[in-house]
Design a protein around this motif. Structure first.
Motif, PDB file in Angstrom:
ATOM      1  N   ILE A 228       0.845  -1.206   0.000  1.00 47.15           N
ATOM      2  CA  ILE A 228       0.000   0.000   0.000  1.00 47.15           C
ATOM      3  C   ILE A 228       0.875   1.248   0.000  1.00 47.15           C
ATOM      4  CG2 ILE A 228      -1.675   1.322   1.336  1.00 47.15           C
ATOM      5  CD1 ILE A 228      -2.807  -1.361   2.330  1.00 47.15           C
ATOM      6  N   TYR A 229       1.948   1.204   0.761  1.00 49.86           N
ATOM      7  CA  TYR A 229       2.883   2.333   0.809  1.00 49.86           C
ATOM      8  C   TYR A 229       3.492   2.577  -0.578  1.00 49.86           C
ATOM      9  CZ  TYR A 229       6.929   5.134   2.231  1.00 49.86           C
ATOM     10  OH  TYR A 229       7.864   6.135   2.349  1.00 49.86           O
ATOM     11  N   VAL A 230       3.864   1.498  -1.241  1.00 52.87           N
ATOM     12  CA  VAL A 230       4.418   1.621  -2.591  1.00 52.87           C
ATOM     13  C   VAL A 230       3.396   2.238  -3.535  1.00 52.87           C
ATOM     14  CG1 VAL A 230       5.293   0.356  -4.594  1.00 52.87           C
ATOM     15  CG2 VAL A 230       6.021  -0.308  -2.299  1.00 52.87           C
ATOM     16  N   TYR A 231       2.171   1.747  -3.468  1.00 53.90           N
ATOM     17  CA  TYR A 231       1.107   2.291  -4.325  1.00 53.90           C
ATOM     18  C   TYR A 231       0.902   3.783  -4.096  1.00 53.90           C
ATOM     19  CZ  TYR A 231      -3.645   3.637  -5.551  1.00 53.90           C
ATOM     20  OH  TYR A 231      -4.741   4.322  -6.032  1.00 53.90           O
ATOM     21  N   ASN A 232       0.865   4.183  -2.839  1.00 54.16           N
ATOM     22  CA  ASN A 232       0.628   5.591  -2.508  1.00 54.16           C
ATOM     23  C   ASN A 232       1.713   6.511  -3.056  1.00 54.16           C
ATOM     24  OD1 ASN A 232      -1.743   5.065  -1.135  1.00 54.16           O
ATOM     25  ND2 ASN A 232      -0.748   4.885   0.858  1.00 54.16           N
ATOM     26  N   ASN A 233       2.901   5.959  -3.247  1.00 52.91           N
ATOM     27  CA  ASN A 233       4.017   6.782  -3.712  1.00 52.91           C
ATOM     28  C   ASN A 233       4.364   6.597  -5.189  1.00 52.91           C
ATOM     29  OD1 ASN A 233       5.421   8.215  -1.244  1.00 52.91           O
ATOM     30  ND2 ASN A 233       4.760   6.201  -0.518  1.00 52.91           N
ATOM     31  N   THR A 234       3.658   5.702  -5.870  1.00 55.19           N
ATOM     32  CA  THR A 234       3.988   5.458  -7.282  1.00 55.19           C
ATOM     33  C   THR A 234       2.796   5.611  -8.225  1.00 55.19           C
ATOM     34  OG1 THR A 234       3.684   3.080  -6.911  1.00 55.19           O
ATOM     35  CG2 THR A 234       5.944   3.930  -6.831  1.00 55.19           C
ATOM     36  N   PHE A 235       1.663   5.029  -7.873  1.00 59.39           N
ATOM     37  CA  PHE A 235       0.548   4.979  -8.819  1.00 59.39           C
ATOM     38  C   PHE A 235      -0.695   5.771  -8.397  1.00 59.39           C
ATOM     39  CE2 PHE A 235       2.675   0.708  -9.116  1.00 59.39           C
ATOM     40  CZ  PHE A 235       3.392   1.009 -10.257  1.00 59.39           C
ATOM     41  N   LYS A 236      -0.841   6.023  -7.117  1.00 58.31           N
ATOM     42  CA  LYS A 236      -2.047   6.693  -6.634  1.00 58.31           C
ATOM     43  C   LYS A 236      -2.174   8.093  -7.236  1.00 58.31           C
ATOM     44  CE  LYS A 236      -4.572   7.884  -2.419  1.00 58.31           C
ATOM     45  NZ  LYS A 236      -4.556   7.872  -0.938  1.00 58.31           N
ATOM     46  N   GLY A 237      -3.378   8.396  -7.751  1.00 59.38           N
ATOM     47  CA  GLY A 237      -3.637   9.713  -8.313  1.00 59.38           C
ATOM     48  C   GLY A 237      -3.027   9.946  -9.674  1.00 59.38           C
ATOM     49  N   THR A 238      -2.551   8.870 -10.331  1.00 61.75           N
ATOM     50  CA  THR A 238      -1.951   9.000 -11.662  1.00 61.75           C
ATOM     51  C   THR A 238      -2.685   8.083 -12.645  1.00 61.75           C
ATOM     52  OG1 THR A 238      -0.352   7.168 -11.552  1.00 61.75           O
ATOM     53  CG2 THR A 238       0.269   9.248 -10.499  1.00 61.75           C
ATOM     54  N   ASN A 239      -2.349   8.255 -13.923  1.00 66.93           N
ATOM     55  CA  ASN A 239      -2.862   7.365 -14.971  1.00 66.93           C
ATOM     56  C   ASN A 239      -1.732   6.545 -15.579  1.00 66.93           C
ATOM     57  OD1 ASN A 239      -5.627   8.140 -14.893  1.00 66.93           O
ATOM     58  ND2 ASN A 239      -5.119  10.022 -15.997  1.00 66.93           N
ATOM     59  N   ARG A 240      -0.726   6.280 -14.771  1.00 70.33           N
ATOM     60  CA  ARG A 240       0.464   5.597 -15.292  1.00 70.33           C
ATOM     61  C   ARG A 240       0.163   4.201 -15.818  1.00 70.33           C
ATOM     62  NH1 ARG A 240       5.385   5.879 -11.197  1.00 70.33           N
ATOM     63  NH2 ARG A 240       6.402   4.974 -13.036  1.00 70.33           N
ATOM     64  N   LEU A 241      -0.846   3.559 -15.261  1.00 72.56           N
ATOM     65  CA  LEU A 241      -1.151   2.192 -15.662  1.00 72.56           C
ATOM     66  C   LEU A 241      -2.236   2.115 -16.723  1.00 72.56           C
ATOM     67  CD1 LEU A 241      -1.050   0.450 -12.167  1.00 72.56           C
ATOM     68  CD2 LEU A 241       0.805   0.802 -13.822  1.00 72.56           C
ATOM     69  N   LYS A 242      -2.714   3.262 -17.175  1.00 78.41           N
ATOM     70  CA  LYS A 242      -3.758   3.299 -18.197  1.00 78.41           C
ATOM     71  C   LYS A 242      -3.134   3.395 -19.590  1.00 78.41           C
ATOM     72  CE  LYS A 242      -7.426   2.929 -15.677  1.00 78.41           C
ATOM     73  NZ  LYS A 242      -8.529   3.874 -15.730  1.00 78.41           N
ATOM     74  N   LEU A 243      -3.864   2.883 -20.565  1.00 74.38           N
ATOM     75  CA  LEU A 243      -3.406   2.902 -21.945  1.00 74.38           C
ATOM     76  C   LEU A 243      -3.434   4.323 -22.489  1.00 74.38           C
ATOM     77  CD1 LEU A 243      -2.583   0.998 -24.315  1.00 74.38           C
ATOM     78  CD2 LEU A 243      -4.993   1.030 -25.002  1.00 74.38           C
TER      79      LEU A 243
END
Length: 228
Positions: free
Chosen positions: A47-62
């Motif tokens: 969860i900590y990793v997610y909060n600092n890498t992907f949360k609030g971004t569209n990095r994993l979207k096409l």
């Protein structure tokens, strides 16, 4: 002013960021041996990793058009609708992360649950289980199904690996039986796969039983009449 282009994502970038924030969490929480830590603490690190890498971004979207997509209501190939990516995930990126997540689970002797992957990526768990049905449905590709299948197989494999560690094998067997139908004393794979009867099926069985009982009573009555 010149527009700054975003740096392309890569497998190496994802792995390095995940590893960096994972280690930072362990340092901040004074965790010297994550392999000896409980699964819940491992989840907290994800969860900590997610909060600092992907949360609030569209990095994993096409980004860009979803290949093969065409809205039948709009024949214009240049239409914004036909150029849509349908807010789809980038399954190539998700696979990068899945591979590293699976590696981390084996490295730290943790169960490779789908729930853990969801905590790392922020994807709703229901969405991933819905991907299990995509192979049977008419879809553009099986990428989502293939990812679900990969996670499911390693979920079971990591559970088996944990049994060899000897830590709470009875409890682990109970969990694996519930998830994958593993055999336990008095609980077979066949019985665990039986589905509950619906109300209509129960009524049908009762009706059949009553019919059989009536037929048997009539036969007995005829037989008794012969002996009178």
């Amino acid at each position: 002013m010149e527009k700054v282009q975003e740096a392309p994502e890569s497998q190496e970038i994802f792995e390095n960021e995940i590893d960096m924030y994972f280690k930072r969490f362990c340092k901040d929480e004074n965790i010297e041996d994550m392999a000896a830590a409980p699964q819940s603490l491992f989840y907290a690190a994800l969860i900590y990793v997610y909060n600092n890498t992907f949360k609030g971004t569209n990095r994993l979207k096409l980004k860009g058009k979803l290949q093969g997509y065409n809205n039948n209501n709009y024949n214009n190939q240049y239409s914004n609708i036909n150029n849509s990516n349908c807010n789809s995930y980038n399954y190539e990126y998700l696979n990068y992360i899945a591979d590293y997540y699976i590696y981390m689970c084996y490295k730290y002797n943790k169960i490779c649950t789908i729930s853990g992957y969801c905590k790392l990526t922020g994807i709703n768990e229901t969405v991933i289980y819905d991907w299990a049905n995509e192979k049977r449905a008419s879809k553009l590709s099986t990428s989502a199904y293939d990812l679900w299948e990969k996670l499911s197989k390693d979920y079971e494999s990591s559970g088996e690996a944990r049994l060899w560690s000897g830590k709470n094998p009875v409890g682990q067997l109970a969990v694996m039986n519930r998830r994958f139908g593993w055999n336990l004393p008095g609980v077979s794979r066949e019985s665990s796969n039986k589905t509950a009867l619906t109300a209509a099926e129960i009524r049908q069985q009762l009706s059949q039983n009553n019919t059989q009982l009536t037929d048997k009573q009539q036969i007995n009555a005829v037989n008794n009449s012969d002996t009178i």
